[in-house]
Structure formats: structure tokens, C-alpha cells
Write an enzyme that holds these catalytic residues in place. Structure first.
Site, PDB file in Angstrom:
ATOM      1  N   ASP A  17     -63.063 -24.280  -9.000  1.00  0.00           N
ATOM      2  CA  ASP A  17     -62.012 -23.248  -8.996  1.00  0.00           C
ATOM      3  C   ASP A  17     -62.468 -22.016  -8.206  1.00  0.00           C
ATOM      4  O   ASP A  17     -63.655 -21.692  -8.181  1.00  0.00           O
ATOM      5  CB  ASP A  17     -61.693 -22.863 -10.455  1.00  0.00           C
ATOM      6  CG  ASP A  17     -60.378 -22.127 -10.565  1.00  0.00           C
ATOM      7  OD1 ASP A  17     -59.596 -22.115  -9.584  1.00  0.00           O
ATOM      8  OD2 ASP A  17     -60.126 -21.539 -11.623  1.00  0.00           O
ATOM      9  N   HIS A  34     -59.954 -23.698   0.577  1.00  0.00           N
ATOM     10  CA  HIS A  34     -60.160 -25.110   0.248  1.00  0.00           C
ATOM     11  C   HIS A  34     -61.098 -25.766   1.271  1.00  0.00           C
ATOM     12  O   HIS A  34     -61.951 -26.566   0.911  1.00  0.00           O
ATOM     13  CB  HIS A  34     -58.826 -25.852   0.185  1.00  0.00           C
ATOM     14  CG  HIS A  34     -57.897 -25.317  -0.872  1.00  0.00           C
ATOM     15  ND1 HIS A  34     -58.309 -25.085  -2.164  1.00  0.00           N
ATOM     16  CD2 HIS A  34     -56.590 -24.947  -0.825  1.00  0.00           C
ATOM     17  CE1 HIS A  34     -57.285 -24.608  -2.868  1.00  0.00           C
ATOM     18  NE2 HIS A  34     -56.233 -24.509  -2.078  1.00  0.00           N
ATOM     19  N   LEU A 128     -75.267 -42.695  -6.284  1.00  0.00           N
ATOM     20  CA  LEU A 128     -74.365 -41.828  -7.047  1.00  0.00           C
ATOM     21  C   LEU A 128     -72.933 -42.372  -7.061  1.00  0.00           C
ATOM     22  O   LEU A 128     -72.415 -42.787  -6.027  1.00  0.00           O
ATOM     23  CB  LEU A 128     -74.363 -40.433  -6.406  1.00  0.00           C
ATOM     24  CG  LEU A 128     -73.419 -39.409  -7.036  1.00  0.00           C
ATOM     25  CD1 LEU A 128     -73.975 -38.902  -8.369  1.00  0.00           C
ATOM     26  CD2 LEU A 128     -73.185 -38.223  -6.091  1.00  0.00           C
TER      27      LEU A 128
HETATM   28  C1  FPP Z   1     -58.901 -24.744  -7.101  1.00  0.00           C
HETATM   29  O1  FPP Z   1     -59.040 -23.460  -6.526  1.00  0.00           O
HETATM   30  C2  FPP Z   1     -59.135 -25.785  -6.090  1.00  0.00           C
HETATM   31  C3  FPP Z   1     -58.266 -26.781  -5.740  1.00  0.00           C
HETATM   32  C4  FPP Z   1     -56.941 -26.970  -6.361  1.00  0.00           C
HETATM   33  C5  FPP Z   1     -58.577 -27.747  -4.662  1.00  0.00           C
HETATM   34  C6  FPP Z   1     -60.000 -28.221  -4.675  1.00  0.00           C
HETATM   35  C7  FPP Z   1     -60.241 -29.064  -3.512  1.00  0.00           C
HETATM   36  C8  FPP Z   1     -61.345 -29.019  -2.738  1.00  0.00           C
HETATM   37  C9  FPP Z   1     -62.493 -28.099  -2.938  1.00  0.00           C
HETATM   38  C10 FPP Z   1     -61.456 -29.965  -1.623  1.00  0.00           C
HETATM   39  C11 FPP Z   1     -62.309 -31.145  -2.044  1.00  0.00           C
HETATM   40  C12 FPP Z   1     -62.042 -32.227  -1.102  1.00  0.00           C
HETATM   41  C13 FPP Z   1     -62.228 -33.534  -1.335  1.00  0.00           C
HETATM   42  C14 FPP Z   1     -61.843 -34.543  -0.317  1.00  0.00           C
HETATM   43  C15 FPP Z   1     -62.794 -34.039  -2.588  1.00  0.00           C
HETATM   44  P1  FPP Z   1     -57.787 -22.459  -6.576  1.00  0.00           P
HETATM   45  O2  FPP Z   1     -56.943 -22.699  -5.378  1.00  0.00           O
HETATM   46  O3  FPP Z   1     -57.081 -22.646  -7.890  1.00  0.00           O
HETATM   47  O4  FPP Z   1     -58.473 -21.059  -6.506  1.00  0.00           O
HETATM   48  P2  FPP Z   1     -57.923 -19.695  -7.168  1.00  0.00           P
HETATM   49  O5  FPP Z   1     -58.022 -19.859  -8.640  1.00  0.00           O
HETATM   50  O6  FPP Z   1     -58.867 -18.669  -6.628  1.00  0.00           O
HETATM   51  O7  FPP Z   1     -56.510 -19.508  -6.675  1.00  0.00           O
END
Ligand code: FPP
Length: 249
Positions: A17, A34, A128
């Protein structure tokens, strides 16, 4: 931190997050957060493989994330496709076995194809196990497991009296793996947000304010340090498990 294998979690589950806030702080679009998050994910996978962690389960996209602005959802979907295309071969070389959990039927055909290709290419790897939760929700998981149990009951394979926790567990995603020992959530919130609600019953929960794109080897080692201070009792008393600190039961 001890690298004694008995004190390294066998299974780590992570809610990544804080990507959006990381991007906002830099006046960038959310999807840039992201993208930066993918780098942290890559480093996490490498570290877990090096520590000898058996399974890593990451929450890439929840069933509720469809409610985000269309532009962001599209951005995340195309990031999945490009990331899979660029990373899968490398993961395969590192002997990582990639598995997706969640309802993939809502994804585009190209993403579903990329998911299947990644799974097929890596399914015999013995290193893994990387479980990627995508369009996943813990409640969805319990419901899909219940449906399978009901089917078995209808077909006469199983009576209601025979339904136990183990029977339901056998139908829940990640069945066959040890349940997560350590849950990590970045980004400052202290909640599970419908992640592995069944599987996290006895998991140690670690929360950090670090935003996901800033998560690095040091943050992981802090989480592991903390994990190694925990006494895992699984319902027993402290005296009962004192000789088996951390790994008891
Ligand atoms: C939450 O942060 C994150 C997500 C909903 C997306 C997570 C995805 C990735 C890190 C990419 C991983 C890729 C692969 C292929 C596995 P948020 O957007 O809720 O952050 P915020 O709380 O600051 O708004």
C-alpha cells in the site's frame, strides 16, 4: 536478524500500500506510483528467494480496486501485462514458481493469456512460490470454497457432518502451503482489507508507515527482526511453548 532457517518465515503475505501517496507527493500520476511499486516488488521477490522463504503472497489488485477511477484501473491492468512480459523469463531463471489467485475471468483476454503463460512456464520450478493475488478478495475466496464443498455434498461425495475446517481449507486458495507466518502491510493503515482472511488466522501482523515504492531490503529486514521477537503460541500458554520460541506449533 538471525538467518537461522527455523526463524525465517516460511510464508510471507504482503499488502503493498502507498503507491498513490508516493506519486502524489512527487506530483506524479498515481500510476507512476504503481510503476515504482513494481521495483519494490522485484526486490522483495529477490530477497525472499535469498532468505529461503518458501512462499510469498502479494496483493496486486483487490476485488474492490475496480471501483477506482477508470484511468487508474486501465493503468494498473496495462502495467500487469507489461510487467509480466518483462519479468516472467527472469523469474523463471531464478526458479520462481508463479501462481495467480483470484477471479481472473474479469481480466482482458491478453492479461488472462499472460497469466496462463507465466503459470505454465514456471509451474515446475522448485524455488520460491510467488502467489499474486489479482481480482482477489478474502470473502470471495471463502465463498468459492463453500461452493465447492456444496458441490461435493450434492454429488454425494461428502455429507454435511463431514464438513470440517480441514475440508473447507482444502478448497481455499493456497491450500497445500503453510499458512502465512508473517503479514506485512506498508502505507500506514492497520487493517487486512479483505486479503487472506481465512489463512491469516494465526499470522503475525506487521505494519509500517513506509510507502510501498520506498520499501527496500532494510524495511524487510526490520519486519523480519520484529517477527523473530514474536512468540507464536497458537492458543497455547507461554509456558507450554517457551522451549520452542517463535516456531512452536
Ligand atoms: C495500493 O496502493 C497498490 C495497488 C492497488 C496496486 C499494487 C500493484 C503493484 C505494486 C504492481 C505489482 C505488479 C505485479 C505484476 C505483481 P494505493 O494505490 O492504494 O496507494 P495509496 O493508499 O497511497 O492511494
Amino acid at each position: 536478524m538471525s538467518d537461522n532457517p527455523a526463524l525465517i518465515p516460511q510464508h510471507i503475505a504482503v499488502v503493498m500500500d502507498g503507491n498513490g501517496r508516493w506519486a502524489k507527493k512527487r506530483l506524479l500520476p498515481r500510476v507512476a506510483g504503481h510503476k515504482a511499486g513494481v521495483d519494490s516488488t522485484r526486490s522483495l521477490v529477490e530477497s525472499c528467494a535469498n532468505y529461503g522463504v518458501k512462499a510469498l503472497t502479494i496483493f496486486a489488485f483487490s476485488s474492490e480496486n475496480w471501483n477506482r477511477p477508470e484511468k487508474e484501473v486501465k493503468g494498473i491492468m496495462s502495467l500487469f501485462v507489461t510487467t509480466l512480459a518483462s519479468e516472467v523469463e527472469k523469474l523463471h531463471k531464478k526458479n520462481v514458481c508463479v501462481v495467480f489467485i483470484g477471479d481472473r475471468s474479469r481480466f482482458s483476454e491478453s492479461l488472462q493469456y499472460a497469466i496462463e503463460t507465466a503459470e505454465q512456464l514456471t509451474c515446475n520450478n522448485t524455488g520460491l512460490i510467488l502467489n499474486i493475488a489479482a481480482n482477489y478478495g478474502g470473502r470471495w475466496d471463502v465463498v468459492q470454497a463453500c461452493k465447492k464443498v456444496i458441490e461435493k455434498n450434492r454429488s454425494g461425495e461428502l455429507s454435511i457432518e463431514e464438513v470440517t475446517e480441514d475440508v473447507l481449507s482444502n478448497e481455499i486458495c493456497l491450500n497445500g502451503l503453510p499458512e502465512p507466518d508473517l503479514f506485512i502491510r506498508t502505507g500506514g493503515e492497520r487493517r487486512i482489507s479483505n486479503f487472506l482472511i481465512w489463512q491469516l488466522a494465526y499470522t503475525e501482523l506487521y505494519f509500517t508507515d513506509v510507502l510501498w515504492p520506498d520499501f527496500d531490503k532494510k524495511t524487510l529486514s526490520h519486519a523480519l527482526d520484529w517477527y523473530q521477537t514474536r512468540q507464536r503460541r497458537f492458543g497455547k500458554t507461554s509456558e507450554q511453548v517457551v522451549n520452542n520460541a517463535n516456531t512452536a506449533g
